[in-house]
Design a protein around this motif. Structure first.
Motif: not given
Length: 218
Positions: A157, A161, A207, A209, A211
Protein backbone atom coordinates in the motif's frame (compact mmCIF):
# COMPACT_ATOMS: atom_id res chain seq x y z
CA UNK A 1 -48.12 67.12 -31.40
CA UNK A 2 -49.03 69.24 -28.42
CA UNK A 3 -46.42 69.42 -25.65
CA UNK A 4 -47.21 69.20 -21.98
CA UNK A 5 -46.76 72.42 -20.02
CA UNK A 6 -43.14 72.95 -18.87
CA UNK A 7 -41.57 70.71 -21.56
CA UNK A 8 -39.64 71.61 -24.64
CA UNK A 9 -39.36 69.74 -27.89
CA UNK A 10 -35.96 68.02 -28.19
CA UNK A 11 -34.03 68.67 -31.40
CA UNK A 12 -33.02 65.87 -33.84
CA UNK A 13 -29.35 66.60 -32.97
CA UNK A 14 -30.03 65.80 -29.35
CA UNK A 15 -31.58 62.47 -30.32
CA UNK A 16 -28.60 61.53 -32.44
CA UNK A 17 -26.18 62.45 -29.66
CA UNK A 18 -28.14 60.35 -27.18
CA UNK A 19 -28.14 57.36 -29.53
CA UNK A 20 -24.40 57.71 -30.13
CA UNK A 21 -23.76 57.84 -26.40
CA UNK A 22 -25.74 54.67 -25.83
CA UNK A 23 -23.81 52.84 -28.56
CA UNK A 24 -20.47 53.93 -27.07
CA UNK A 25 -21.54 52.76 -23.61
CA UNK A 26 -22.58 49.41 -25.03
CA UNK A 27 -19.24 49.00 -26.80
CA UNK A 28 -17.30 49.83 -23.64
CA UNK A 29 -19.33 47.34 -21.64
CA UNK A 30 -18.66 44.63 -24.23
CA UNK A 31 -14.94 45.39 -24.23
CA UNK A 32 -14.79 45.19 -20.43
CA UNK A 33 -16.56 41.83 -20.54
CA UNK A 34 -14.02 40.52 -23.03
CA UNK A 35 -11.03 41.77 -21.08
CA UNK A 36 -11.98 40.18 -17.75
CA UNK A 37 -11.77 36.55 -18.95
CA UNK A 38 -8.39 37.30 -20.58
CA UNK A 39 -7.03 38.58 -17.31
CA UNK A 40 -8.48 35.69 -15.37
CA UNK A 41 -7.13 33.20 -17.91
CA UNK A 42 -3.68 34.69 -17.53
CA UNK A 43 -3.86 34.30 -13.77
CA UNK A 44 -5.09 30.73 -14.13
CA UNK A 45 -2.25 29.85 -16.50
CA UNK A 46 0.28 31.23 -14.05
CA UNK A 47 -1.31 29.31 -11.20
CA UNK A 48 -1.21 26.11 -13.26
CA UNK A 49 2.52 26.58 -13.85
CA UNK A 50 3.09 26.93 -10.11
CA UNK A 51 0.94 23.90 -9.37
CA UNK A 52 2.98 21.52 -11.52
CA UNK A 53 6.21 22.51 -9.79
CA UNK A 54 8.12 24.20 -12.62
CA UNK A 55 11.30 25.69 -11.14
CA UNK A 56 13.00 28.62 -12.85
CA UNK A 57 16.80 28.28 -12.85
CA UNK A 58 17.21 31.92 -13.84
CA UNK A 59 18.92 31.07 -17.14
CA UNK A 60 16.13 32.40 -19.33
CA UNK A 61 15.50 31.06 -22.83
CA UNK A 62 18.54 30.27 -24.98
CA UNK A 63 18.90 29.35 -28.63
CA UNK A 64 19.95 25.83 -29.64
CA UNK A 65 20.11 23.99 -32.96
CA UNK A 66 16.95 22.15 -31.84
CA UNK A 67 14.95 25.29 -31.10
CA UNK A 68 14.60 27.66 -28.13
CA UNK A 69 15.37 26.07 -24.76
CA UNK A 70 13.43 27.58 -21.86
CA UNK A 71 13.93 27.31 -18.12
CA UNK A 72 10.86 25.07 -18.00
CA UNK A 73 12.41 22.77 -20.62
CA UNK A 74 15.61 22.42 -18.60
CA UNK A 75 13.68 21.80 -15.40
CA UNK A 76 11.67 19.08 -17.13
CA UNK A 77 14.78 17.23 -18.33
CA UNK A 78 16.20 17.38 -14.80
CA UNK A 79 12.94 16.13 -13.27
CA UNK A 80 12.84 13.14 -15.62
CA UNK A 81 16.32 12.25 -14.38
CA UNK A 82 15.35 12.78 -10.73
CA UNK A 83 12.27 10.60 -11.12
CA UNK A 84 14.39 7.70 -12.29
CA UNK A 85 16.92 8.12 -9.49
CA UNK A 86 14.35 7.13 -6.87
CA UNK A 87 11.61 5.33 -8.79
CA UNK A 88 13.92 2.71 -10.25
CA UNK A 89 15.14 1.66 -6.76
CA UNK A 90 11.53 1.73 -5.56
CA UNK A 91 10.56 -0.49 -8.47
CA UNK A 92 13.31 -2.95 -7.63
CA UNK A 93 12.04 -3.11 -4.05
CA UNK A 94 8.57 -3.90 -5.40
CA UNK A 95 9.97 -6.66 -7.60
CA UNK A 96 11.63 -8.27 -4.57
CA UNK A 97 9.15 -7.51 -1.80
CA UNK A 98 5.75 -7.31 -3.45
CA UNK A 99 3.25 -9.69 -1.83
CA UNK A 100 0.99 -9.68 -4.88
CA UNK A 101 1.62 -10.24 -8.57
CA UNK A 102 0.14 -6.81 -9.31
CA UNK A 103 2.65 -5.02 -7.06
CA UNK A 104 5.54 -6.98 -8.56
CA UNK A 105 4.26 -6.20 -12.07
CA UNK A 106 4.12 -2.49 -11.20
CA UNK A 107 7.72 -2.78 -10.07
CA UNK A 108 8.65 -4.35 -13.41
CA UNK A 109 7.02 -1.45 -15.29
CA UNK A 110 8.75 1.16 -13.16
CA UNK A 111 12.20 -0.34 -13.63
CA UNK A 112 11.78 -0.79 -17.39
CA UNK A 113 10.15 2.58 -17.97
CA UNK A 114 12.58 4.66 -15.95
CA UNK A 115 15.59 2.82 -17.32
CA UNK A 116 14.49 4.01 -20.76
CA UNK A 117 13.57 7.54 -19.66
CA UNK A 118 16.81 7.92 -17.72
CA UNK A 119 18.79 7.11 -20.85
CA UNK A 120 16.70 9.52 -22.91
CA UNK A 121 17.04 12.32 -20.35
CA UNK A 122 20.83 11.91 -20.26
CA UNK A 123 20.99 11.97 -24.04
CA UNK A 124 18.82 15.09 -24.15
CA UNK A 125 20.95 16.76 -21.51
CA UNK A 126 24.10 16.06 -23.49
CA UNK A 127 22.57 17.48 -26.67
CA UNK A 128 21.29 20.60 -24.92
CA UNK A 129 24.09 21.23 -22.43
CA UNK A 130 21.99 20.67 -19.30
CA UNK A 131 23.66 19.66 -16.04
CA UNK A 132 21.82 16.75 -14.40
CA UNK A 133 21.61 15.63 -10.77
CA UNK A 134 23.19 12.34 -9.77
CA UNK A 135 21.33 11.79 -6.50
CA UNK A 136 17.66 11.84 -5.52
CA UNK A 137 16.44 14.88 -3.62
CA UNK A 138 16.24 14.75 0.17
CA UNK A 139 12.47 14.26 -0.11
CA UNK A 140 12.88 11.38 -2.56
CA UNK A 141 15.49 9.78 -0.34
CA UNK A 142 13.00 10.06 2.49
CA UNK A 143 10.40 8.16 0.44
CA UNK A 144 12.92 5.42 -0.30
CA UNK A 145 13.68 5.28 3.41
CA UNK A 146 10.00 4.85 4.21
CA UNK A 147 9.71 1.99 1.76
CA UNK A 148 12.83 0.32 3.11
CA UNK A 149 11.58 0.58 6.69
CA UNK A 150 8.05 -0.64 5.96
CA UNK A 151 7.01 -4.13 6.98
CA UNK A 152 6.22 -6.61 4.22
CA UNK A 153 2.51 -6.20 4.92
CA UNK A 154 2.69 -2.41 4.72
CA UNK A 155 5.04 -2.21 1.78
CA UNK A 156 2.47 -2.74 -1.00
CA UNK A 157 0.00 0.00 0.00
CA UNK A 158 2.81 2.47 0.80
CA UNK A 159 4.55 1.73 -2.50
CA UNK A 160 1.36 2.17 -4.51
CA UNK A 161 0.41 5.40 -2.76
CA UNK A 162 3.82 7.10 -2.86
CA UNK A 163 4.52 6.21 -6.47
CA UNK A 164 1.03 6.98 -7.75
CA UNK A 165 1.11 10.42 -6.09
CA UNK A 166 4.54 11.16 -7.55
CA UNK A 167 3.51 10.13 -11.06
CA UNK A 168 0.36 12.24 -10.88
CA UNK A 169 2.44 15.34 -10.17
CA UNK A 170 4.99 14.75 -12.92
CA UNK A 171 2.21 13.89 -15.38
CA UNK A 172 0.93 17.47 -15.10
CA UNK A 173 4.40 18.84 -15.88
CA UNK A 174 4.79 16.50 -18.85
CA UNK A 175 1.53 17.79 -20.32
CA UNK A 176 2.52 21.43 -19.79
CA UNK A 177 5.94 20.95 -21.39
CA UNK A 178 4.51 19.00 -24.33
CA UNK A 179 2.05 21.81 -24.94
CA UNK A 180 4.46 24.75 -24.65
CA UNK A 181 7.98 23.65 -25.59
CA UNK A 182 9.47 24.83 -28.88
CA UNK A 183 12.50 22.56 -28.61
CA UNK A 184 12.35 19.37 -30.68
CA UNK A 185 14.57 17.33 -28.32
CA UNK A 186 12.49 18.27 -25.28
CA UNK A 187 9.27 17.62 -27.19
CA UNK A 188 10.43 14.10 -28.11
CA UNK A 189 11.32 13.39 -24.47
CA UNK A 190 7.92 14.72 -23.33
CA UNK A 191 6.15 12.53 -25.90
CA UNK A 192 7.78 9.38 -24.55
CA UNK A 193 7.49 10.45 -20.91
CA UNK A 194 3.76 11.00 -21.39
CA UNK A 195 3.27 7.37 -22.49
CA UNK A 196 5.54 5.91 -19.80
CA UNK A 197 4.11 7.91 -16.91
CA UNK A 198 0.54 7.08 -17.95
CA UNK A 199 1.47 3.38 -18.08
CA UNK A 200 2.96 3.60 -14.59
CA UNK A 201 -0.10 5.35 -13.18
CA UNK A 202 -2.27 2.62 -14.69
CA UNK A 203 -0.31 -0.35 -13.29
CA UNK A 204 -0.05 1.29 -9.87
CA UNK A 205 -3.83 1.73 -9.81
CA UNK A 206 -4.25 -1.90 -10.88
CA UNK A 207 -2.60 -3.02 -7.63
CA UNK A 208 -5.89 -2.10 -5.94
CA UNK A 209 -3.91 -0.41 -3.17
CA UNK A 210 -4.14 3.25 -4.18
CA UNK A 211 -6.25 5.29 -1.79
CA UNK A 212 -7.77 7.92 -4.07
CA UNK A 213 -9.41 9.65 -1.13
CA UNK A 214 -6.05 10.76 0.24
CA UNK A 215 -4.07 10.79 -3.00
CA UNK A 216 -3.95 14.59 -3.28
CA UNK A 217 -3.99 15.41 0.40
CA UNK A 218 -0.26 16.18 0.52
Amino acid sequence: MRLMPGTREKSPAFGRALATGLVVCALLATLATLLVPVQLFGESASAATNTVGYEDDGGGTVSTRYGPLSAMDRDFVRKVRLAGLWEMPAGRQAQARGRTAAVRAAGDHLVAGHTELDLRSRQAAQQLGIALPNRPTAEQQGWLGQLGAASDDDFGPLFAQLLRRSHGKVFALVALVRDQTRNSVVRALADRANAVVLDHMTVLEQTGQVDFGTLHSN
